[in-house]
Design an enzyme around this catalytic site. Structure first.
Site, mmCIF file in Angstrom:
data_model
loop_
_atom_site.group_PDB
_atom_site.id
_atom_site.type_symbol
_atom_site.label_atom_id
_atom_site.label_comp_id
_atom_site.label_asym_id
_atom_site.label_seq_id
_atom_site.Cartn_x
_atom_site.Cartn_y
_atom_site.Cartn_z
ATOM 1 N N GLU A 113 0.874 -1.271 0.274
ATOM 2 C CA GLU A 113 0.286 -0.111 0.003
ATOM 3 C C GLU A 113 1.159 1.086 -0.045
ATOM 4 O OE1 GLU A 113 -3.316 0.194 -0.331
ATOM 5 O OE2 GLU A 113 -3.944 -1.569 -1.001
ATOM 6 N N TYR A 170 -6.195 6.716 4.493
ATOM 7 C CA TYR A 170 -5.925 5.594 3.823
ATOM 8 C C TYR A 170 -5.723 3.653 4.290
ATOM 9 C CZ TYR A 170 -5.589 2.577 -0.526
ATOM 10 O OH TYR A 170 -5.779 1.527 -1.378
ATOM 11 N N ASP A 180 -10.279 5.384 -1.837
ATOM 12 C CA ASP A 180 -9.039 6.139 -3.129
ATOM 13 C C ASP A 180 -9.668 6.824 -4.722
ATOM 14 O OD1 ASP A 180 -10.017 4.091 -4.760
ATOM 15 O OD2 ASP A 180 -7.736 3.542 -5.288
ATOM 16 N N CYS A 201 -14.415 1.732 -14.752
ATOM 17 C CA CYS A 201 -14.228 2.941 -14.936
ATOM 18 C C CYS A 201 -13.374 4.127 -14.741
ATOM 19 C CB CYS A 201 -15.713 3.270 -13.773
ATOM 20 S SG CYS A 201 -16.323 4.735 -13.392
ATOM 21 N N CYS A 223 -17.605 0.987 -21.017
ATOM 22 C CA CYS A 223 -18.709 1.577 -20.110
ATOM 23 C C CYS A 223 -19.346 0.153 -21.613
ATOM 24 C CB CYS A 223 -19.455 2.624 -20.604
ATOM 25 S SG CYS A 223 -18.941 4.026 -19.840
ATOM 26 N N CYS A 241 -19.425 -2.881 -18.749
ATOM 27 C CA CYS A 241 -19.903 -1.967 -17.158
ATOM 28 C C CYS A 241 -20.901 -2.982 -17.244
ATOM 29 C CB CYS A 241 -19.549 -1.002 -17.044
ATOM 30 S SG CYS A 241 -19.701 -0.083 -15.334
ATOM 31 N N CYS A 299 -26.087 2.898 -14.271
ATOM 32 C CA CYS A 299 -25.562 4.538 -13.895
ATOM 33 C C CYS A 299 -25.936 5.900 -14.124
ATOM 34 C CB CYS A 299 -23.834 4.475 -14.757
ATOM 35 S SG CYS A 299 -22.722 5.654 -14.492
#
Length: 303
Positions: free
Chosen positions: A42, A125, A143, A198, A205, A208, A214
């Site tokens: 991370e 985070y 995030d 995304c 899309c 998706c 959406c």
């Protein structure tokens, strides 16, 4: 009160099913990876693509599988092993974090978010990412990818604009499944979805799994409107910045364990004022040092 779509079981199932097929097999996602391995991944992944992180992470975990291993390592070796990941102060903070974990927590990364936040170099985070991805705790992990998915699916906006930590955490927490295990998986899946489908510049899309629900797609995929959303932050540049010059200077001393004369540094960048400013910042940050004889090297290597 309107229920957000992403908080429904139907949305959870769609995202989780997609994740089961599309998730990238990064080594820190292996169930046998320690919390220390997750923490290292991370920190390395902050503002750095995961594909660049993976080989460096593998080297670090082979070399320093426990916090105490890294904590005992000289600063110069840690900075050298960081390679070209960028933002090398993260390497110093990881070493400091490792020393604290080894000394105070018996070489085991703590689980509690509040305790994690007390560790050097661990922010909001990272603390929640470790609690969620290493320990499976059902805590919100936010995030830019997560924020973008929520902005589009729920609010019909191209993205969320500037981060609002308290509000963002509350919004994401409200979306999580109640079951802790499912919640942790959903957090990972939502983040991966933003990274792979995304995306910021070229969202996929057509493939998706959330497209029919959406709000952004339904609105015709509006672009950023300064009058409505405020001016969009300009993307950070790298070329010509002090950060680039710092990297070039570090490249020189990283390859020369015995240090170099100042003349070896003077040739890396034509602007003398900027070059000197970058050099002084590296010395101030504790990444480099200058010996009594006037040689420059990684911190701790010339003493």
């Amino acid at each position: 009160m309107t229920t957000s779509y992403l908080s429904t079981p139907a949305a959870h199932q769609r995202i989780l099913s997609w994740f089961a097929e599309a998730r990238r097999p990064f080594p820190w996602r292996d169930p046998h990876t320690s919390a220390w391995g997750v923490l290292v991944s991370e920190v390395m992944s902050q503002q750095t693509p995961m594909t660049r992180v993976e080989p460096i992470w593998r080297d670090w975990m082979e070399r320093w599988p426990h916090p105490s291993d890294l904590g005992k390592e000289p600063v110069a070796e840690v900075v050298r092993a960081w390679g070209k990941l960028g933002y090398p102060r993260r390497a110093l903070r990881l070493r400091e974090c490792a020393q604290v974990v080894a000394a105070k927590y018996q070489d085991t990364v703590p689980r509690d978010v509040k305790t994690l936040l007390s560790l050097p170099g661990v922010g909001s985070y990272t603390a929640r990412a470790v609690a969620c991805f290493a320990y499976g705790d059902n805590v919100p992990v936010v995030d830019t990818n997560v924020r973008r998915v929520i902005a589009r699916v729920e609010h019909g906006k191209p993205d969320q604009g500037k981060p609002r930590e308290k509000a963002d955490l509350a919004e994401v927490e409200a979306l999580l499944p109640e079951d802790p295990t499912t919640g942790a998986q959903f957090s990972a899946a939502l983040m991966e979805f933003g990274a792979l489908v995304c995306t910021a510049r070229a969202p996929r899309c057509a493939e998706c799994v959330l497209a029919d629900a959406c709000a952004w797609v339904a609105a015709g995929k509006p672009v950023w409107d300064d009058d409505t959303h405020g001016r969009r932050p300009a993307p950070q540049k790298f070329t010509g910045t002090d950060r680039q010059v710092r990297g070039l200077l570090l490249d020189v001393v990283r390859e020369q364990p015995g240090g170099v004369e100042k003349t070896a540094l003077d040739v890396v960048w034509p602007d003398a004022l900027q070059r000197e400013r970058a050099l002084q910042s590296l010395l101030t940050d504790g990444l480099m040092e200058c010996s009594a004889a006037g040689r420059y090297g990684l911190a701790g290597e010339l003493s």
